[in-house]
Write an enzyme that holds these catalytic residues in place. Structure first.
Site, mmCIF file in Angstrom:
data_model
loop_
_atom_site.group_PDB
_atom_site.id
_atom_site.type_symbol
_atom_site.label_atom_id
_atom_site.label_comp_id
_atom_site.label_asym_id
_atom_site.label_seq_id
_atom_site.Cartn_x
_atom_site.Cartn_y
_atom_site.Cartn_z
ATOM 1 N N GLY A 1 -43.800 -2.565 30.053
ATOM 2 C CA GLY A 1 -44.625 -1.474 30.573
ATOM 3 C C GLY A 1 -46.013 -1.922 31.017
ATOM 4 O O GLY A 1 -46.889 -1.102 31.253
ATOM 5 N N GLU B 1 -36.991 -9.252 25.120
ATOM 6 C CA GLU B 1 -38.048 -8.428 25.717
ATOM 7 C C GLU B 1 -39.398 -8.847 25.138
ATOM 8 O O GLU B 1 -39.773 -8.406 24.047
ATOM 9 C CB GLU B 1 -37.807 -6.952 25.405
ATOM 10 C CG GLU B 1 -36.510 -6.412 25.974
ATOM 11 C CD GLU B 1 -36.596 -4.912 26.246
ATOM 12 O OE1 GLU B 1 -36.190 -4.508 27.329
ATOM 13 O OE2 GLU B 1 -37.086 -4.168 25.389
ATOM 14 N N GLU C 1 -40.471 -0.940 20.674
ATOM 15 C CA GLU C 1 -41.178 0.327 20.412
ATOM 16 C C GLU C 1 -40.706 0.943 19.103
ATOM 17 O O GLU C 1 -41.480 1.578 18.392
ATOM 18 C CB GLU C 1 -40.975 1.286 21.605
ATOM 19 C CG GLU C 1 -41.792 0.817 22.803
ATOM 20 C CD GLU C 1 -41.209 1.164 24.157
ATOM 21 O OE1 GLU C 1 -40.353 2.061 24.244
ATOM 22 O OE2 GLU C 1 -41.621 0.521 25.146
ATOM 23 N N GLY D 1 -36.808 -0.760 31.993
ATOM 24 C CA GLY D 1 -37.470 0.465 31.570
ATOM 25 C C GLY D 1 -37.900 1.277 32.779
ATOM 26 O O GLY D 1 -37.097 1.955 33.426
ATOM 27 N N GLY D 2 -39.183 1.196 33.132
ATOM 28 C CA GLY D 2 -39.760 2.021 34.192
ATOM 29 C C GLY D 2 -38.950 2.044 35.484
ATOM 30 O O GLY D 2 -38.733 3.112 36.078
ATOM 31 N N SER E 1 -41.013 -5.301 32.360
ATOM 32 C CA SER E 1 -41.521 -5.200 33.729
ATOM 33 C C SER E 1 -40.613 -5.908 34.730
ATOM 34 O O SER E 1 -41.104 -6.445 35.729
ATOM 35 C CB SER E 1 -42.961 -5.735 33.825
ATOM 36 O OG SER E 1 -43.818 -4.932 33.042
ATOM 37 N N HIS F 1 -35.399 -2.085 19.509
ATOM 38 C CA HIS F 1 -36.380 -2.136 20.598
ATOM 39 C C HIS F 1 -37.777 -2.305 20.000
ATOM 40 O O HIS F 1 -38.073 -1.759 18.935
ATOM 41 C CB HIS F 1 -36.300 -0.857 21.444
ATOM 42 C CG HIS F 1 -37.064 -0.983 22.721
ATOM 43 N ND1 HIS F 1 -38.427 -0.811 22.759
ATOM 44 C CD2 HIS F 1 -36.668 -1.301 23.976
ATOM 45 C CE1 HIS F 1 -38.833 -1.025 24.008
ATOM 46 N NE2 HIS F 1 -37.790 -1.318 24.765
ATOM 47 N N ASN G 1 -33.010 1.636 30.407
ATOM 48 C CA ASN G 1 -33.507 2.319 29.203
ATOM 49 C C ASN G 1 -34.517 3.367 29.674
ATOM 50 O O ASN G 1 -35.651 3.034 30.005
ATOM 51 C CB ASN G 1 -34.173 1.293 28.279
ATOM 52 C CG ASN G 1 -34.828 1.945 27.072
ATOM 53 O OD1 ASN G 1 -34.661 3.141 26.835
ATOM 54 N ND2 ASN G 1 -35.580 1.145 26.313
ATOM 55 N N TRP G 2 -34.067 4.617 29.705
ATOM 56 C CA TRP G 2 -34.951 5.670 30.232
ATOM 57 C C TRP G 2 -36.098 5.996 29.289
ATOM 58 O O TRP G 2 -37.043 6.677 29.666
ATOM 59 C CB TRP G 2 -34.140 6.955 30.468
ATOM 60 C CG TRP G 2 -33.244 6.934 31.656
ATOM 61 C CD1 TRP G 2 -32.836 5.845 32.389
ATOM 62 C CD2 TRP G 2 -32.622 8.076 32.260
ATOM 63 N NE1 TRP G 2 -31.999 6.244 33.401
ATOM 64 C CE2 TRP G 2 -31.851 7.604 33.350
ATOM 65 C CE3 TRP G 2 -32.633 9.441 31.974
ATOM 66 C CZ2 TRP G 2 -31.107 8.467 34.158
ATOM 67 C CZ3 TRP G 2 -31.893 10.292 32.783
ATOM 68 C CH2 TRP G 2 -31.142 9.806 33.866
ATOM 69 N N LYS G 3 -36.006 5.558 28.038
ATOM 70 C CA LYS G 3 -37.008 5.921 27.023
ATOM 71 C C LYS G 3 -37.145 7.453 26.994
ATOM 72 O O LYS G 3 -36.159 8.147 27.213
ATOM 73 C CB LYS G 3 -38.334 5.199 27.278
ATOM 74 C CG LYS G 3 -38.102 3.680 27.433
ATOM 75 C CD LYS G 3 -39.350 2.872 27.430
ATOM 76 C CE LYS G 3 -38.999 1.388 27.602
ATOM 77 N NZ LYS G 3 -40.147 0.512 27.544
HETATM 78 P P1 13P Z 1 -40.391 -1.831 31.353
HETATM 79 O O1 13P Z 1 -39.309 -2.285 32.310
HETATM 80 O O2 13P Z 1 -40.925 -0.466 31.686
HETATM 81 O O3 13P Z 1 -41.433 -2.863 31.161
HETATM 82 O O4 13P Z 1 -39.668 -1.647 29.934
HETATM 83 C C1 13P Z 1 -38.834 -2.649 29.471
HETATM 84 C C2 13P Z 1 -38.115 -2.145 28.287
HETATM 85 O O5 13P Z 1 -38.722 -1.894 27.257
HETATM 86 C C3 13P Z 1 -36.673 -1.910 28.407
HETATM 87 O O6 13P Z 1 -36.099 -1.658 27.181
#
Ligand code: 13P
Length: 261
Positions: free
Chosen positions: A182, A176, A106, A243-244, A222, A104, A9-11
């Protein structure tokens, strides 16, 4: 055996050129370095890069040689019309998008997305033959108050358990924990396994043993090249929503190669 999946997930990251460089590197290196071809790799860039992601996802001369599948990060709950800025499931389908993240944390937290909206988005996606990757998870204060099962139970019940069994069986679930997203604070493999097993049990109670057995449940929060191996070794963890660490080819490919051989 259940499907093994790693989705990135590149966000809201990467300019056009950066996105092209990463997709290009991922395609080339997944081709050469992916150790277990049974792992499904999904890349979810921002909408703008979907066409490019699709162009680069397979061998130029042999389109059956696919390095990764293309997903996106959200979809409209509506089918079309006056919804400025929104993107419909039919549009995504017409661009050959195969997967879409829904619910998600967010989106829930910053855009007020509700379980009822999650349910409508899932419905739109299924009608358009796109596989929803549906996120659930508790906030830090929920866990401190021992309410993680209550919160996740409500997200499942109100967002998903209205589906008919055949439709439900097409989903991917992602657990999640919001406190791990994050933050660099990964859930321990034991904490994650406890929740994954509980989710699978809820699915079994609602839809029966067979559906519960086949639904992939991914861990996100994470998850990185160091933590993925122990997480993926847990019996109810079928891969990750990253994510990251999906923004860097070395890290992402290391995660793809983190399943037990
Ligand atoms: P991180 O891996 O950056 O913690 O993000 C997880 C995430 O929200 C994937 O959708």
């Amino acid at each position: 055996m259940r499907r093994k999946i790693v989705a990135g997930n590149w966000k809201m990251n990467k300019t056009f050129q950066e996105a092209e460089d990463l997709l290009d590197e991922l395609a080339g290196r997944l081709n050469e370095e992916q150790e277990d071809q049974d792992v499904e790799v999904i890349v979810c860039p921002p909408y703008l890069y979907v066409e490019m992601a699709h162009d680069l996802c397979s061998d130029e001369d042999d389109a059956t040689q696919v390095y990764y599948s293309v997903g996106v990060q959200d979809v409209s709950e509506h089918d079309k019309g006056a919804h400025t800025g929104e993107v419909s499931a039919a549009m995504l389908s017409s661009m050959d998008v195969e997967y879409c993240i829904v619910g998600h944390s967010e989106r829930r937290r910053y855009f007020g997305e509700t379980d009822a909206q999650v349910a409508r988005k899932v419905e739109q996606l299924l009608q358009n033959e796109i596989t929803p990757i549906v996120c659930c998870g508790e906030q830090a204060e929920d866990r401190e108050a021992g309410k993680q099962f209550e919160v996740i139970g409500r997200q499942l019940k109100e967002g998903l358990f209205n589906l008919k069994p055949l439709d439900f069986s097409r989903l991917i679930i992602a657990y999640e924990p919001v406190w791990a997203i994050g933050t660099g604070k990964t859930a321990t493999p034991e904490q994650a396994q406890e929740i994954h097993a509980w989710i699978r049990n809820q699915i079994q109670e609602q839809y029966g043993k067979e559906i519960a057995r086949v639904i992939p449940i991914l861990y996100g929060g994470s998850c990185n090249a160091k933590t993925a191996k122990d997480l993926f070794a847990q019996p109810d963890i079928d891969g990750g929503l990253i994510g990251g660490a999906s923004l860097n080819a070395d890290d992402f490919i290391a995660i793809v190669n983190s399943f037990d051989k």
